[in-house]
Scaffold this active site. Structure first.
Site, PDB file in Angstrom:
ATOM      1  N   ASP A 248       4.378  -7.976   1.172  1.00 55.64           N
ATOM      2  CA  ASP A 248       3.230  -8.728   1.690  1.00 55.64           C
ATOM      3  C   ASP A 248       3.658 -10.089   2.207  1.00 55.64           C
ATOM      4  O   ASP A 248       2.992 -10.665   3.063  1.00 55.64           O
ATOM      5  CB  ASP A 248       2.171  -8.874   0.607  1.00 55.64           C
ATOM      6  CG  ASP A 248       1.503  -7.530   0.386  1.00 55.64           C
ATOM      7  OD1 ASP A 248       2.047  -6.718  -0.383  1.00 55.64           O
ATOM      8  OD2 ASP A 248       0.476  -7.271   1.039  1.00 55.64           O
TER       9      ASP A 248
HETATM   10  O1  MRU Z   1      -3.556  -4.625  -2.060  1.00 55.31           O
HETATM   11  P1  MRU Z   1      -2.987  -3.844  -0.894  1.00 55.31           P
HETATM   12  O2  MRU Z   1      -3.271  -2.380  -0.978  1.00 55.31           O
HETATM   13  O3  MRU Z   1      -3.329  -4.449   0.444  1.00 55.31           O
HETATM   14  O4  MRU Z   1      -1.418  -4.032  -1.086  1.00 55.31           O
HETATM   15  C1  MRU Z   1      -0.536  -3.401  -0.221  1.00 55.31           C
HETATM   16  C2  MRU Z   1       0.883  -3.590  -0.585  1.00 55.31           C
HETATM   17  O5  MRU Z   1       1.260  -4.302  -1.491  1.00 55.31           O
HETATM   18  C3  MRU Z   1       1.854  -2.957   0.333  1.00 55.31           C
HETATM   19  O6  MRU Z   1       2.933  -2.445  -0.372  1.00 55.31           O
HETATM   20  C4  MRU Z   1       2.301  -4.030   1.331  1.00 55.31           C
HETATM   21  O7  MRU Z   1       1.183  -4.630   1.936  1.00 55.31           O
HETATM   22  C5  MRU Z   1       3.165  -3.500   2.365  1.00 55.31           C
HETATM   23  S1  MRU Z   1       2.227  -2.576   3.543  1.00 55.31           S
HETATM   24  C6  MRU Z   1       3.277  -1.952   4.720  1.00 55.31           C
END
Ligand code: MRU
Length: 359
Positions: A248
């Site tokens: 992220d």
């Molecule tokens: O809370 P989320 O579902 O938005 O979290 C997503 C993640 O942590 C993913 O692994 C990350 O965003 C990478 S997406 C290619």
């Protein structure tokens, strides 16, 4: 047909409601920035790149419908204000903030041209946002290919197949398509070099059990679902060759925020001598922050732990007694020294200490 989290053509945007997966595939029209903010906040769309794309494309919908203005100054104010609002939907992933900055800069450059018009700026923002969708798909394919090559060189130098463990959802549903960490798994599979994929359930929101498992089955990739607490045992007993996760936000020293549970996977991988990779587009890198301590970690409602159904609809299927305290950070930070395989971007695979110079 490829899975699509986002369907967009000029002036029209639809998102696949991820709260209904894997049971139901239903697209929802997004007709405004406000609505995009709401679908992101409600986790109907999630995953760092997908959040940014839906945010920017919702602005395209409004601009295409004539919102903003009249006049150049009013349009510029509108664009900046709408983008700043979108950034507030979720705090940890950097992609929306970065896309907002890039889009606002593109608008400003157009507005500074001799004879700039409201129409030209409007068109520039629309085209820039549309190009982001295409670029993300291209970047993911490149990440998949570069990651697969590097992983095979490190984990199977003598040839043969590899087994990869991944966490959360990083596939077509979290991006413009193909995926990042899941893109690496896809590329290994299409090279005929993937023995098996393990995906974690990813408590408490179950992105792994609901979304990654869905994508793996959809793509006919040989895969097994495990709970998060089985990961170390899988590394010990299931011939895991490498761990690959998404991100992220990757900061200047390589520390990486990703779905909570990533950090413990990196520790377990180090213990077992298994390469640990982060796969993310350069748009997920934030060189303005120096270390992981600077990253804001989103805390989510305790109900996601105490209610079995909180990540689906309808909610309310209690798991825990009312009154129990809950801590629910959605992300954790993996220190750079645990990223032993490398950081896979569309520009190359870097060690954490190479990242700053490389980007
Ligand atoms: O809370 P989320 O579902 O938005 O979290 C997503 C993640 O942590 C993913 O692994 C990350 O965003 C990478 S997406 C290619």
């Amino acid at each position: 047909m490829a899975l699509e989290a986002i369907r967009s053509s000029r002036g029209s945007l639809h998102i696949l409601d991820q709260l209904l997966l894997p049971g139901q595939s239903r697209y929802e029209a997004v007709e405004s920035v406000q609505q995009a903010w709401e679908v992101i906040r409600a986790m109907k769309v999630r995953g760092a790149p997908a959040i940014a794309l839906v945010g920017c494309l919702s602005l395209v919908v409004e601009l295409q419908a004539g919102a903003g203005g009249p006049g150049l100054a009013a349009l510029m104010h509108f664009v900046r204000e709408r983008l700043s609002f979108l950034v507030t939907a979720r705090p940890t992933a950097v992609n929306m903030a970065r896309a907002a900055r890039d889009l606002a800069d593109a608008a400003a450059r157009e507005a500074e041209q001799d004879g700039a018009t409201e129409e030209a700026v409007r068109e520039r923002v629309i085209r820039y946002a549309e190009a982001m969708l295409e670029q993300d798909l291209k970047d993911n394919r490149r990440i998949g290919d570069l990651g697969a090559q590097d992983l095979l060189a490190k984990a199977a130098p003598g040839g043969g197949k590899v087994t990869v463990l991944t966490h959360c959802n990083t596939g077509a549903l979290a991006t413009a398509g193909y995926g990042t960490a899941l893109g690496v798994i896809r590329s290994l599979h299409s090279l005929g070099r993937l023995e098996h994929a393990f995906c974690t359930e990813t408590r408490p929101y179950n992105q792994g059990a609901r979304l990654t498992a869905f994508e793996l089955v959809y793509e006919h990739i040989p895969a097994t679902l495990i709970t998060d607490s089985m990961s170390a045992a899988a590394m010990a007993h299931k011939d895991v060759s490498a761990v690959v996760v998404g991100a992220d936000r990757v900061v200047a020293n390589g520390d990486t925020a990703n779905k909570v549970g990533t950090y413990q996977l990196a520790i377990a991988a180090k213990h077992h001598g298994i390469p640990f990779y982060v796969a993310a587009p350069s748009s997920s890198c934030d060189l303005r922050l120096q270390t992981g301590a600077d990253i804001t970690i989103e805390e989510r409602p305790g109900q996601e732990l105490t209610d079995v159904n909180a990540s689906r609809r309808p909610p309310a299927l209690p798991l825990s007694p009312p009154g129990i305290g809950v801590w629910n950070p959605a992300f954790d930070v993996t220190p750079h020294e645990l990223i032993t395989g490398g950081i896979i971007t569309e520009l190359g695979v870097f060690t954490p200490d190479q990242l700053h110079a490389a980007l």
